[in-house]
Design a protein around this motif. Structure first.
Motif, PDB file in Angstrom:
ATOM      1  N   SER A  22       0.855  -1.187   0.000  1.00 33.16           N
ATOM      2  CA  SER A  22       0.000   0.000   0.000  1.00 33.16           C
ATOM      3  C   SER A  22       0.887   1.233   0.000  1.00 33.16           C
ATOM      4  CB  SER A  22      -0.919  -0.037   1.222  1.00 33.16           C
ATOM      5  OG  SER A  22      -1.724   1.093   1.259  1.00 33.16           O
ATOM      6  N   ARG A  23       1.134   1.782   1.173  1.00 33.20           N
ATOM      7  CA  ARG A  23       2.029   2.937   1.229  1.00 33.20           C
ATOM      8  C   ARG A  23       3.471   2.451   1.232  1.00 33.20           C
ATOM      9  NH1 ARG A  23      -0.792   7.608   2.374  1.00 33.20           N
ATOM     10  NH2 ARG A  23      -2.944   7.164   2.923  1.00 33.20           N
ATOM     11  N   VAL A  24       4.367   3.317   0.815  1.00 35.73           N
ATOM     12  CA  VAL A  24       5.775   2.936   0.771  1.00 35.73           C
ATOM     13  C   VAL A  24       6.455   3.312   2.082  1.00 35.73           C
ATOM     14  CG1 VAL A  24       7.963   3.330  -0.417  1.00 35.73           C
ATOM     15  CG2 VAL A  24       5.853   3.138  -1.734  1.00 35.73           C
ATOM     16  N   TYR A  25       6.056   4.479   2.618  1.00 34.79           N
ATOM     17  CA  TYR A  25       6.691   4.979   3.842  1.00 34.79           C
ATOM     18  C   TYR A  25       5.605   5.416   4.812  1.00 34.79           C
ATOM     19  CZ  TYR A  25       9.248   8.118   6.937  1.00 34.79           C
ATOM     20  OH  TYR A  25       9.763   8.729   8.038  1.00 34.79           O
ATOM     21  N   ASP A  26       5.665   4.936   6.024  1.00 36.57           N
ATOM     22  CA  ASP A  26       4.654   5.300   7.011  1.00 36.57           C
ATOM     23  C   ASP A  26       5.314   5.653   8.337  1.00 36.57           C
ATOM     24  OD1 ASP A  26       1.996   5.753   7.726  1.00 36.57           O
ATOM     25  OD2 ASP A  26       1.815   3.783   8.654  1.00 36.57           O
ATOM     26  N   GLY A  27       6.400   6.421   8.237  1.00 33.84           N
ATOM     27  CA  GLY A  27       7.101   6.798   9.461  1.00 33.84           C
ATOM     28  C   GLY A  27       7.994   5.658   9.925  1.00 33.84           C
ATOM     29  N   ALA A  28       8.374   5.725  11.196  1.00 30.22           N
ATOM     30  CA  ALA A  28       9.341   4.752  11.719  1.00 30.22           C
ATOM     31  C   ALA A  28       8.830   3.330  11.582  1.00 30.22           C
ATOM     32  CB  ALA A  28       9.626   5.062  13.180  1.00 30.22           C
ATOM     33  N   ARG A  29       7.522   3.122  11.759  1.00 27.63           N
ATOM     34  CA  ARG A  29       6.951   1.771  11.638  1.00 27.63           C
ATOM     35  C   ARG A  29       6.517   1.608  10.186  1.00 27.63           C
ATOM     36  NH1 ARG A  29       6.296   1.245  17.310  1.00 27.63           N
ATOM     37  NH2 ARG A  29       7.337   3.104  18.051  1.00 27.63           N
ATOM     38  N   LYS A  30       7.502   1.286   9.362  1.00 25.91           N
ATOM     39  CA  LYS A  30       7.312   1.397   7.921  1.00 25.91           C
ATOM     40  C   LYS A  30       6.465   0.281   7.323  1.00 25.91           C
ATOM     41  CE  LYS A  30      11.704  -0.115   8.924  1.00 25.91           C
ATOM     42  NZ  LYS A  30      12.518   0.250  10.066  1.00 25.91           N
TER      43      LYS A  30
ATOM     44  N   GLU B 154       4.925  13.001   3.644  1.00 32.26           N
ATOM     45  CA  GLU B 154       6.096  12.206   4.035  1.00 32.26           C
ATOM     46  C   GLU B 154       7.042  13.027   4.906  1.00 32.26           C
ATOM     47  OE1 GLU B 154       5.078  12.448   0.839  1.00 32.26           O
ATOM     48  OE2 GLU B 154       4.361  10.410   0.444  1.00 32.26           O
ATOM     49  N   ASP B 155       7.109  14.341   4.633  1.00 29.69           N
ATOM     50  CA  ASP B 155       7.962  15.204   5.457  1.00 29.69           C
ATOM     51  C   ASP B 155       7.504  15.158   6.914  1.00 29.69           C
ATOM     52  OD1 ASP B 155       9.355  15.897   3.218  1.00 29.69           O
ATOM     53  OD2 ASP B 155       8.615  17.958   3.078  1.00 29.69           O
ATOM     54  N   THR B 156       6.185  15.244   7.125  1.00 29.52           N
ATOM     55  CA  THR B 156       5.683  15.237   8.503  1.00 29.52           C
ATOM     56  C   THR B 156       5.936  13.886   9.171  1.00 29.52           C
ATOM     57  OG1 THR B 156       4.045  16.922   8.027  1.00 29.52           O
ATOM     58  CG2 THR B 156       3.603  15.513   9.917  1.00 29.52           C
ATOM     59  N   LEU B 157       5.707  12.806   8.427  1.00 29.03           N
ATOM     60  CA  LEU B 157       5.976  11.476   8.981  1.00 29.03           C
ATOM     61  C   LEU B 157       7.439  11.353   9.402  1.00 29.03           C
ATOM     62  CD1 LEU B 157       4.017   9.308   6.395  1.00 29.03           C
ATOM     63  CD2 LEU B 157       3.634   9.278   8.862  1.00 29.03           C
ATOM     64  N   ARG B 158       8.327  11.841   8.537  1.00 28.09           N
ATOM     65  CA  ARG B 158       9.759  11.730   8.809  1.00 28.09           C
ATOM     66  C   ARG B 158      10.169  12.627   9.984  1.00 28.09           C
ATOM     67  NH1 ARG B 158      14.416   8.959   9.068  1.00 28.09           N
ATOM     68  NH2 ARG B 158      16.229  10.189   8.473  1.00 28.09           N
ATOM     69  N   THR B 159       9.642  13.857   9.983  1.00 27.17           N
ATOM     70  CA  THR B 159      10.014  14.785  11.049  1.00 27.17           C
ATOM     71  C   THR B 159       9.553  14.251  12.405  1.00 27.17           C
ATOM     72  OG1 THR B 159       9.690  16.560   9.464  1.00 27.17           O
ATOM     73  CG2 THR B 159       9.908  17.196  11.745  1.00 27.17           C
ATOM     74  N   TYR B 160       8.355  13.696  12.431  1.00 30.64           N
ATOM     75  CA  TYR B 160       7.835  13.111  13.671  1.00 30.64           C
ATOM     76  C   TYR B 160       8.709  11.925  14.094  1.00 30.64           C
ATOM     77  CZ  TYR B 160       4.667  10.879  16.982  1.00 30.64           C
ATOM     78  OH  TYR B 160       4.121  10.324  18.110  1.00 30.64           O
ATOM     79  N   GLU B 161       9.075  11.106  13.100  1.00 33.80           N
ATOM     80  CA  GLU B 161       9.909   9.928  13.381  1.00 33.80           C
ATOM     81  C   GLU B 161      11.202  10.340  14.086  1.00 33.80           C
ATOM     82  OE1 GLU B 161      11.140   7.884   9.801  1.00 33.80           O
ATOM     83  OE2 GLU B 161      12.506   6.563  10.873  1.00 33.80           O
ATOM     84  N   LEU B 162      11.830  11.394  13.559  1.00 39.75           N
ATOM     85  CA  LEU B 162      13.111  11.799  14.142  1.00 39.75           C
ATOM     86  C   LEU B 162      12.916  12.642  15.404  1.00 39.75           C
ATOM     87  CD1 LEU B 162      15.328  12.662  11.027  1.00 39.75           C
ATOM     88  CD2 LEU B 162      15.387  10.621  12.465  1.00 39.75           C
ATOM     89  N   ALA B 163      12.116  13.700  15.287  1.00 39.13           N
ATOM     90  CA  ALA B 163      12.023  14.664  16.399  1.00 39.13           C
ATOM     91  C   ALA B 163      11.410  14.024  17.636  1.00 39.13           C
ATOM     92  CB  ALA B 163      11.204  15.881  15.964  1.00 39.13           C
ATOM     93  N   VAL B 164      10.326  13.293  17.453  1.00 34.57           N
ATOM     94  CA  VAL B 164       9.602  12.765  18.610  1.00 34.57           C
ATOM     95  C   VAL B 164      10.105  11.374  18.988  1.00 34.57           C
ATOM     96  CG1 VAL B 164       7.317  12.129  19.502  1.00 34.57           C
ATOM     97  CG2 VAL B 164       7.578  14.159  18.041  1.00 34.57           C
ATOM     98  N   GLU B 165      10.142  10.473  17.996  1.00 32.67           N
ATOM     99  CA  GLU B 165      10.458   9.085  18.342  1.00 32.67           C
ATOM    100  C   GLU B 165      11.950   8.871  18.612  1.00 32.67           C
ATOM    101  OE1 GLU B 165       8.648   6.409  15.538  1.00 32.67           O
ATOM    102  OE2 GLU B 165       6.677   6.795  16.407  1.00 32.67           O
ATOM    103  N   LYS B 166      12.800   9.567  17.855  1.00 31.32           N
ATOM    104  CA  LYS B 166      14.239   9.322  18.032  1.00 31.32           C
ATOM    105  C   LYS B 166      14.881  10.286  19.035  1.00 31.32           C
ATOM    106  CE  LYS B 166      18.496   8.722  15.304  1.00 31.32           C
ATOM    107  NZ  LYS B 166      18.848   7.350  15.681  1.00 31.32           N
ATOM    108  N   PHE B 167      14.505  11.577  18.911  1.00 30.77           N
ATOM    109  CA  PHE B 167      15.218  12.556  19.740  1.00 30.77           C
ATOM    110  C   PHE B 167      14.408  13.066  20.930  1.00 30.77           C
ATOM    111  CE2 PHE B 167      17.580  12.737  15.696  1.00 30.77           C
ATOM    112  CZ  PHE B 167      18.853  12.475  16.189  1.00 30.77           C
TER     113      PHE B 167
END
Lengths: 111, 557
Positions: A22-30, B154-167
Motif C-alpha cells: 500500500s504505502r511505501v513509507y509510514d514513518g518509523a513503523r514502515k 512524508e515530510d511530517t511522517l519523517r520529522t515526527y519519526e526523528l524529532a519525537v520518536e528518536k530525539f
C-alpha cells in the motif's frame, strides 16, 4: 544475493493470497519494511535520482507487472514508458527483493 | 455511443450534488469516527429514498489487533480514530492564540494521541525541515516541542519519526503545507492555510498539530529573540471501531452478475469538500439513473451498476477482499475525488487518471471521450487533461487487484486538504460536467452490446493511432531540434524510440482485447483483430520513418 547482470533473467510473480503493497513509507513503523534512509538510497540508485513522492505509483506498478512473464528489466522498461521517467533495473530490483522478503512476490531465476 | 450524453446533461442536477456536498462536508469524517458514521447515515437516508434494487451496509473491523487481523492488508487495518479538541497558544514571551480545532479542523494531525489532561506547556525548538539526523546536531529536544516545516505528508511522517520518536520531543508543531503550487499555494502566498497531515496509522504515542505559515513565521520571529513557550491541549480518541461501506445497486436486466462500479470515499476531515463531492455526485447520479429508468427514458442497464461509498483505502480493500470471487465480473470502475471544484477559484483541471498500464483497458479512451465532450457543456468549457495512473484514492486498490479503474479528480487544487476547502469551492456547473462524464462512462460500460462494443473498439483504436502518431512526431521533433547526436547516441535514441512504439502497441492491443469483457461472442473479434493489425501497420510506418530520418541525419542536422 542477486547480481545486476541477472536482472533480465529474474521473473517476479505475485504470491496468490498475499496482500499488495500500500504505502511505501509510514514513518518509523514502515509499511514496506524499508526505512526512510533505505528508501532514499534506492531512489538515489536510479540515474537520474527519483523524488520521494514518485515512489508509490512505481511500487504499485512494479508489483502489478510481477506476473511471472516480465523480467526485472522488462518491468523497469515498462515503468519508464508508463510514467515518462528513466527507470533503472536496480530501482525495480531493490523493491522486488523487499517484496520477496515480505513474501508478497516470488522470483523465478531463469538461466 | 453518446446517446446517453444529452439525456444525462438534461437530467443530472449539479445543484443537488452541491447541496449534498454541503451536507456531507459538515462532518469530520475520520476512519471509524462518529462524524464518518453520521455522514454515511446521511448518504444512506438519501439513497434509501431512491428505490434502488439493493442498498446494504457492509462492516469491517478497525481495531488494534494489527497483525492478528490480517485478512485485509499485510499488517492489518489500524484502529478507528476521532479528534475531539485542540487548543494551542503562545504563553511566553507573549500571550497569543496559535490554532484551535473548532475553527481550523485541519490542524489536528490524524492518529495523534491526546496530551495529558490540562494540556502541556513547554518550550519550542525550531528544527527546520528536520528530515536528516544531522539537522538535530547540537539540539536537545527532550522536554520540548519541536517546531518544523515541510512540503509533503512524508515530510511530517519523517520529522515526527526523528524529532519525537528518536530525539525525544514531547510533540510536533509544524507549518508543513503539503502539495505547494508555485505561484498559487505557498506559505508566503497563502499564509493562513493549515493543511491536513497524518502520523503513522498504527503506532505512535504522541501528537502533532499543524499551523499556518503565518503562525510558523511568528513563532520563528519570537524564537529569534529568546525562548518561546507554548501551551497545547489536544484530545483525540483511538479505539476499536468499525469501518462501514454503503453499497447501492441498480440490478442489470440481462447480465446482472456483471457490474460497472462507481466508487467514492466518504472519509476525510471537515470540510474537505473535494472528497465529499464524490459521494455527493454518486447520490445524484443514482437518483438520475433511477428516475430515468422508472420514467422509461432509458432501459434498465444490461449489467448491474454498483455504487460503493467507502472509507478511503480501508473500504475498498475490505470490499476487494470480501468480494474477491466476483471481481472478475467487473467490466470497469470509475473512482471519484474532487468532481465539483470551481476551476478558476481552485486553479484546477478536471483530470482523468488512467488505469495502470498493467491493466490496459478500453475504459481510458471511453472516459476520455466523455471528458473531452463533457467539458463543452460549461461556458466557457472546463479545462481538462489525462495523466498516467496516480494512486491517490481507491483506484489504487482496485487496479492492484486487476479491476480497470479510472480516477476523475480536480487537480491541482489550491485549497487541497486545508480548512478552506469548503462546499463553496464547488459549482453546479462543474458537477454537471462530471455527472455526464461519470454517468456516461458508467452507463456505456453497463449497457455495451455488440454495436456499442464495436464503437468502443473503434474509439480505442482511433485514439491509440493518435497516440502512436504523436509519439512518432515527438521523436522526429526531438531528433531535428536537439543538438547533433553522435552515432552511438543516435542508435540508442532510435532503439529506445522503437521500443516505446512497440510498448504502446502491446499495451493498446491488450486494451482492445479488453473490449471482449463487454461482448464475449465471436462477432466482435474481427473488429478487434483489424484494429490490432492497423496499430501494427501504423507502428511499422513510424519506425520506417525513423529509419529514413536516421539515414538522412547527417544532411539534416
Amino acid at each position: 544475493m542477486i547480481i545486476m547482470s541477472d536482472t533480465s533473467r529474474i521473473f517476479p510473480k505475485k504470491i496468490e493470497g498475499a496482500n499488495p503493497p500500500s504505502r511505501v513509507y509510514d514513518g518509523a513503523r514502515k509499511d514496506l519494511g524499508l526505512s526512510y534512509e533505505e528508501l532514499n538510497v534506492i531512489i538515489n540508485l536510479n540515474n537520474p535520482p527519483l523524488r520521494f513522492g514518485q515512489m508509490r505509483p512505481l511500487v504499485h506498478e512494479l508489483y502489478n507487472f510481477s506476473d511471472g512473464t516480465n523480467s526485472v528489466d522488462d518491468i523497469a522498461r515498462k515503468l519508464g514508458f508508463e510514467f515518462g521517467l528513466k527507470i533503472d533495473s536496480i530501482f525495480v530490483l531493490k523493491f522486488i527483493e523487499q517484496l520477496e522478503k515480505l513474501r508478497i512476490v516470488t522470483c523465478n531465476h531463469n538461466s | 455511443m453518446f446517446e446517453y450524453f444529452d439525456i444525462l446533461k438534461n437530467n443530472f442536477n449539479g445543484e443537488t450534488a452541491k447541496e449534498h456536498t454541503r451536507n456531507i462536508s459538515q462532518y469530520y469524517r475520520s476512519h471509524g469516527s462518529s462524524g464518518y458514521h453520521s455522514a454515511l447515515e446521511y448518504i444512506h437516508n438519501e439513497i434509501k429514498k431512491l428505490g434502488l434494487d439493493e442498498v446494504t451496509v457492509e462492516t469491517f473491523p478497525l481495531n488494534s489487533l494489527g497483525a492478528d487481523n490480517v485478512q485485509y492488508t499485510t499488517d492489518g487495518f489500524y484502529p478507528a480514530w476521532e479528534p475531539i479538541s485542540v487548543e494551542s497558544s503562545i504563553v511566553s514571551p507573549v500571550n497569543e492564540k496559535i490554532v484551535s480545532y473548532s475553527d481550523t479542523p485541519t490542524c489536528i494531525t490524524w492518529y495523534s494521541k491526546s496530551t495529558p489532561p490540562g494540556g502541556i506547556t513547554a518550550e519550542i525548538c525550531d528544527i527546520g525541515s528536520g528530515l536528516s539526523v544531522s539537522d538535530y546536531d547540537g539540539i536537545d529536544l527532550k522536554g520540548k516541542i519541536a517546531l518544523a516545516t515541510g512540503n509533503s505528508p512524508e515530510d511530517t511522517l519523517r520529522t515526527y519519526e526523528l524529532a519525537v520518536e528518536k530525539f525525544g520531543a514531547i510533540g510536533l508543531i509544524s507549518d508543513c503545507l503539503i502539495g505547494p503550487i508555485p505561484g498559487y499555494r505557498t506559505r508566503e502566498i497563502t499564509p493562513d492555510f493549515v493543511s491536513l497531515n497524518r502520523l503513522s496509522r498504527k503506532h505512535n504515542d504522541s501528537w502533532a498539530i499543524m499551523i499556518s505559515g503565518r503562525k510558523g513565521a511568528r513563532l520563528r520571529d519570537l524564537l529569534a529573540n529568546g525562548p518561546v513557550k507554548i501551551h497545547v491541549e489536544l484530545e483525540a480518541k483511538t479505539f476499536d471501531g468499525q469501518g462501514e461501506t454503503l453499497i447501492a445497486a441498480i440490478k442489470g436486466g440481462e447480465l446482472p452478475d456483471e457490474e460497472a462500479i462507481v466508487i467514492g470515499h466518504v472519509t476525510n476531515p471537515r470540510p474537505n469538500a473535494n472528497c465529499a463531492s464524490g459521494p455527493a455526485l454518486m447520490i445524484e447520479l443514482a437518483r438520475t439513473y433511477s428516475s430515468l429508468i422508472s420514467e422509461g427514458k432509458i432501459p434498465r442497464p444490461k449489467r448491474t451498476i454498483r455504487f460503493l461509498f467507502v472509507p478511503e483505502g480501508t473500504g475498498s480493500k475490505a470490499y476487494a477482499t470480501d468480494h474477491k470471487d466476483t471481481l472478475d465480473k467487473i467490466v470497469g470502475a470509475v473512482c471519484l475525488c474532487g468532481v465539483g471544484q470551481i476551476q478558476d477559484l481552485c486553479k484546477s483541471l478536471l483530470t482523468l487518471s488512467r488505469t495502470t498500464d498493467s491493466v490496459p483497458s478500453y475504459l481510458n479512451d471511453v472516459a476520455y471521450s466523455f471528458l473531452e465532450n463533457g467539458v463543452k457543456i460549461a461556458t466557457p468549457p472546463l479545462r481538462y487533461r489525462e495523466i498516467p495512473y496516480s494512486p491517490f484514492s481507491d483506484n489504487s486498490t482496485l487496479n492492484l487487484v486487476g479491476v480497470p479503474t479510472v480516477l476523475i479528480a480536480s487537480e491541482p487544487n489550491i485549497f487541497f486538504h486545508t480548512q478552506y476547502l469548503t462546499w463553496e469551492t464547488t459549482s453546479e456547473e462543474v458537477f454537471n460536467v462530471s455527472g455526464v462524464v461519470v454517468g456516461g462512462t458508467t452507463l456505456l460500460a453497463a449497457n455495451a452490446d455488440l454495436k456499442s462494443s464495436v464503437q468502443i473498439v473503434n474509439l480505442t483504436s482511433t485514439r491509440s493511432e493518435e497516440r502512436l502518431l504523436k509519439k512518432g512526431q515527438s521523436f522526429h521533433e526531438h531528433l531535428l531540434s536537439s543538438s547533433k547526436k553522435s552515432e552511438s547516441q543516435l542508435t540508442e535514441f532510435i532503439t529506445k524510440s522503437k521500443d516505446e512504439i512497440d510498448y504502446l502497441v502491446e499495451r493498446d492491443s491488450i486494451a482492445l482485447d479488453s473490449c471482449k469483457t463487454l461482448y464475449k461472442k465471436s462477432e466482435l473479434e474481427p473488429f478487434i483483430n483489424n484494429a490490432k493489425q492497423q496499430l501494427v501497420s501504423t507502428s511499422r510506418k513510424i519506425k520506417e520513418n525513423l529509419d529514413n530520418l536516421v539515414s538522412s541525419y547527417g544532411v539534416l542536422v
